[in-house]
Design a protein around this motif. Structure first.
Motif, mmCIF file in Angstrom:
data_model
loop_
_atom_site.group_PDB
_atom_site.id
_atom_site.type_symbol
_atom_site.label_atom_id
_atom_site.label_comp_id
_atom_site.label_asym_id
_atom_site.label_seq_id
_atom_site.Cartn_x
_atom_site.Cartn_y
_atom_site.Cartn_z
ATOM 1 N N GLY A 100 0.842 -1.189 0.000
ATOM 2 C CA GLY A 100 0.000 0.000 0.000
ATOM 3 C C GLY A 100 0.878 1.240 0.000
ATOM 4 O O GLY A 100 1.966 1.252 -0.582
ATOM 5 N N ALA A 101 0.449 2.288 0.669
ATOM 6 C CA ALA A 101 1.238 3.518 0.712
ATOM 7 C C ALA A 101 2.588 3.294 1.375
ATOM 8 O O ALA A 101 3.592 3.907 1.003
ATOM 9 N N VAL A 102 2.621 2.410 2.358
ATOM 10 C CA VAL A 102 3.878 2.031 3.019
ATOM 11 C C VAL A 102 4.027 0.514 2.888
ATOM 12 O O VAL A 102 3.179 -0.246 3.352
ATOM 13 N N TYR A 103 5.092 0.072 2.249
ATOM 14 C CA TYR A 103 5.263 -1.353 1.968
ATOM 15 C C TYR A 103 5.631 -2.125 3.234
ATOM 16 O O TYR A 103 6.477 -1.691 4.025
ATOM 17 N N THR A 104 5.026 -3.281 3.369
ATOM 18 C CA THR A 104 5.405 -4.212 4.440
ATOM 19 C C THR A 104 5.976 -5.510 3.874
ATOM 20 O O THR A 104 6.456 -6.360 4.624
ATOM 21 N N ARG A 105 5.915 -5.678 2.562
ATOM 22 C CA ARG A 105 6.449 -6.855 1.886
ATOM 23 C C ARG A 105 7.339 -6.424 0.728
ATOM 24 O O ARG A 105 7.186 -5.328 0.178
ATOM 25 N N THR A 106 8.232 -7.299 0.330
ATOM 26 C CA THR A 106 9.146 -7.025 -0.779
ATOM 27 C C THR A 106 8.519 -7.470 -2.104
ATOM 28 O O THR A 106 7.425 -8.033 -2.146
ATOM 29 N N THR A 107 9.255 -7.246 -3.173
ATOM 30 C CA THR A 107 8.815 -7.678 -4.496
ATOM 31 C C THR A 107 8.650 -9.186 -4.576
ATOM 32 O O THR A 107 7.913 -9.695 -5.421
ATOM 33 N N HIS A 108 9.340 -9.904 -3.690
ATOM 34 C CA HIS A 108 9.244 -11.366 -3.658
ATOM 35 C C HIS A 108 8.360 -11.849 -2.508
ATOM 36 O O HIS A 108 8.419 -13.013 -2.104
ATOM 37 N N ARG A 109 7.550 -10.935 -1.980
ATOM 38 C CA ARG A 109 6.545 -11.208 -0.936
ATOM 39 C C ARG A 109 7.166 -11.674 0.378
ATOM 40 O O ARG A 109 6.537 -12.375 1.161
ATOM 41 N N GLU A 110 8.377 -11.250 0.627
ATOM 42 C CA GLU A 110 9.016 -11.512 1.906
ATOM 43 C C GLU A 110 8.793 -10.321 2.835
ATOM 44 O O GLU A 110 8.452 -9.219 2.385
ATOM 45 N N ALA A 111 8.988 -10.514 4.134
ATOM 46 C CA ALA A 111 8.747 -9.456 5.107
ATOM 47 C C ALA A 111 9.737 -8.306 4.903
ATOM 48 O O ALA A 111 10.948 -8.524 4.801
ATOM 49 N N LEU A 112 9.213 -7.096 4.841
ATOM 50 C CA LEU A 112 10.039 -5.895 4.746
ATOM 51 C C LEU A 112 10.040 -5.141 6.066
ATOM 52 O O LEU A 112 11.064 -4.610 6.501
ATOM 53 N N ARG A 113 8.858 -5.085 6.687
ATOM 54 C CA ARG A 113 8.698 -4.462 7.999
ATOM 55 C C ARG A 113 7.942 -5.411 8.914
ATOM 56 O O ARG A 113 7.231 -6.299 8.449
ATOM 57 N N GLY A 114 8.081 -5.200 10.224
ATOM 58 C CA GLY A 114 7.482 -6.093 11.197
ATOM 59 C C GLY A 114 5.967 -6.052 11.196
ATOM 60 O O GLY A 114 5.340 -5.078 10.744
ATOM 61 N N ALA A 115 5.360 -7.106 11.735
ATOM 62 C CA ALA A 115 3.891 -7.239 11.725
ATOM 63 C C ALA A 115 3.196 -6.107 12.457
ATOM 64 O O ALA A 115 2.093 -5.709 12.108
ATOM 65 N N GLY A 116 3.821 -5.549 13.488
ATOM 66 C CA GLY A 116 3.181 -4.480 14.253
ATOM 67 C C GLY A 116 3.539 -3.084 13.785
ATOM 68 O O GLY A 116 3.257 -2.102 14.486
ATOM 69 N N PHE A 117 4.120 -2.986 12.617
ATOM 70 C CA PHE A 117 4.581 -1.680 12.124
ATOM 71 C C PHE A 117 3.417 -0.729 11.912
ATOM 72 O O PHE A 117 2.399 -1.083 11.312
ATOM 73 N N ASP A 118 3.568 0.521 12.385
ATOM 74 C CA ASP A 118 2.547 1.559 12.218
ATOM 75 C C ASP A 118 2.956 2.484 11.079
ATOM 76 O O ASP A 118 3.942 3.223 11.199
ATOM 77 N N PRO A 119 2.220 2.470 9.952
ATOM 78 C CA PRO A 119 2.599 3.322 8.820
ATOM 79 C C PRO A 119 2.239 4.791 9.016
ATOM 80 O O PRO A 119 2.687 5.643 8.241
ATOM 81 N N GLY A 120 1.446 5.098 10.027
ATOM 82 C CA GLY A 120 0.932 6.457 10.200
ATOM 83 C C GLY A 120 1.988 7.548 10.186
ATOM 84 O O GLY A 120 1.815 8.559 9.474
ATOM 85 N N PRO A 121 3.064 7.426 10.943
ATOM 86 C CA PRO A 121 4.070 8.492 10.932
ATOM 87 C C PRO A 121 4.702 8.732 9.558
ATOM 88 O O PRO A 121 4.965 9.882 9.191
ATOM 89 N N LEU A 122 4.936 7.665 8.791
ATOM 90 C CA LEU A 122 5.501 7.852 7.458
ATOM 91 C C LEU A 122 4.498 8.493 6.510
ATOM 92 O O LEU A 122 4.858 9.328 5.677
ATOM 93 N N VAL A 123 3.229 8.122 6.636
ATOM 94 C CA VAL A 123 2.191 8.747 5.816
ATOM 95 C C VAL A 123 2.116 10.242 6.117
ATOM 96 O O VAL A 123 2.035 11.075 5.203
ATOM 97 N N ALA A 124 2.169 10.587 7.406
ATOM 98 C CA ALA A 124 2.091 12.000 7.790
ATOM 99 C C ALA A 124 3.342 12.773 7.371
ATOM 100 O O ALA A 124 3.240 13.912 6.885
ATOM 101 N N ARG A 125 4.499 12.165 7.539
ATOM 102 C CA ARG A 125 5.756 12.877 7.276
ATOM 103 C C ARG A 125 6.065 12.996 5.789
ATOM 104 O O ARG A 125 6.592 14.023 5.340
#
Length: 268
Positions: A100-125
């Motif tokens: 989505g707006a902040v990726y949590t998976r890679t192009t190969h569908r592997e984990a990019l960010r942790g399961a509890g990651f909050d995208p809100g600060p990056l969306v705002a910043r």
């Protein structure tokens, strides 16, 4: 002083064209890097796959060659920070693969960010200021010329990556992404003619749609939009290697499209 996350590069006052380059950069601020769960080598490989390499240089060359200099809006940060062309909510179909707006998976569908990651600060910043600046850039072209044409400059790999939701369809040398409301037939035709010397062009496969700021999306017919997706083997060594001679030919074609759009009278 920190590097700005985007840059608006002025063109001719009379140009309605805004070349949008959202995915060309590899820069990730240190604070954002800390939230990415890849080692350095894995991150470099992911950047090779996910970055639309050399598209900023392509847009720059096209602007230099064009008779009517277009405006350029260039993202200076990697799409692994935020992807400015996604919706920041559940409307985004790419959420299904963690992109989505902040990726949590890679192009190969592997984990990019942790399961509890909050995208809100990056969306705002990063995401919302970018969207607001693009809205202002489109408003500026409307005020100056009575119309605006957003031409997205993208690239895509010659072979589908696992994250692609529609990767089984045709992969022409040049894919034109369109929108029913914002892409008039003459705009798509102008692109077909401009890129005729670069190989076949196709519509909406493997990627479809266009980018229009939400303030105008589906509402203002004066805003035209087209996505130009260039298959990477036309101009560079995949996945993240140097550009080749094909870049200049593509720049000439993109400049021809810019001039065709810049000279055209508004028509519907």
């Amino acid at each position: 002083m920190s590097q700005p996350s985007y840059e608006l590069l002025p063109g001719a006052d009379e140009s309605p064209v805004l070349l949008h380059v959202p995915h060309s950069a590899r820069t990730i601020p240190a604070g954002v890097r800390a939230g990415i769960g890849l080692d350095d080598a894995s991150l470099e490989r992911e950047l090779d796959h996910i970055t639309d390499a050399h598209t900023a240089e392509l847009a720059e060359a096209a602007a230099r060659l064009a008779g009517i200099t277009p405006w350029r809006f260039v993202n200076r940060l990697s799409r692994l920070v935020v992807d400015p062309e996604r919706f920041p909510d559940e409307r985004e179909e790419m959420l299904a693969v963690g992109m989505g707006a902040v990726y949590t998976r890679t192009t190969h569908r592997e984990a990019l960010r942790g399961a509890g990651f909050d995208p809100g600060p990056l969306v705002a910043r990063y995401f919302r200021p970018y969207a607001e600046a693009m809205t202002r850039a489109v408003a500026g072209r409307l005020a100056a010329t009575g119309r605006a044409v957003v031409i997205d400059v993208h690239s895509y790999p010659s072979r589908a990556l696992p994250y692609e939701l529609h990767g089984s369809g045709p992969r022409p040398p040049v894919c034109l992404g369109t929108d029913r409301f914002h892409t008039p037939g003459e705009l798509a035709q102008a692109a077909r003619e401009a890129f005729a010397g670069c190989g076949d062009t196709g519509l909406d496969s493997p990627f479809s749609g266009t980018y229009v700021p939400l303030e105008y999306y589906g509402k203002d017919v004066r805003v035209g939009a087209l996505m130009v997706e260039i298959r990477r083997d036309l101009y560079m060594t995949e996945p993240g290697g140097p550009a080749g001679a094909g870049l200049e030919r593509l720049a000439v074609a993109l400049a021809a499209l810019v001039d065709s759009v810049g000279r055209a009278a508004p028509a519907r």
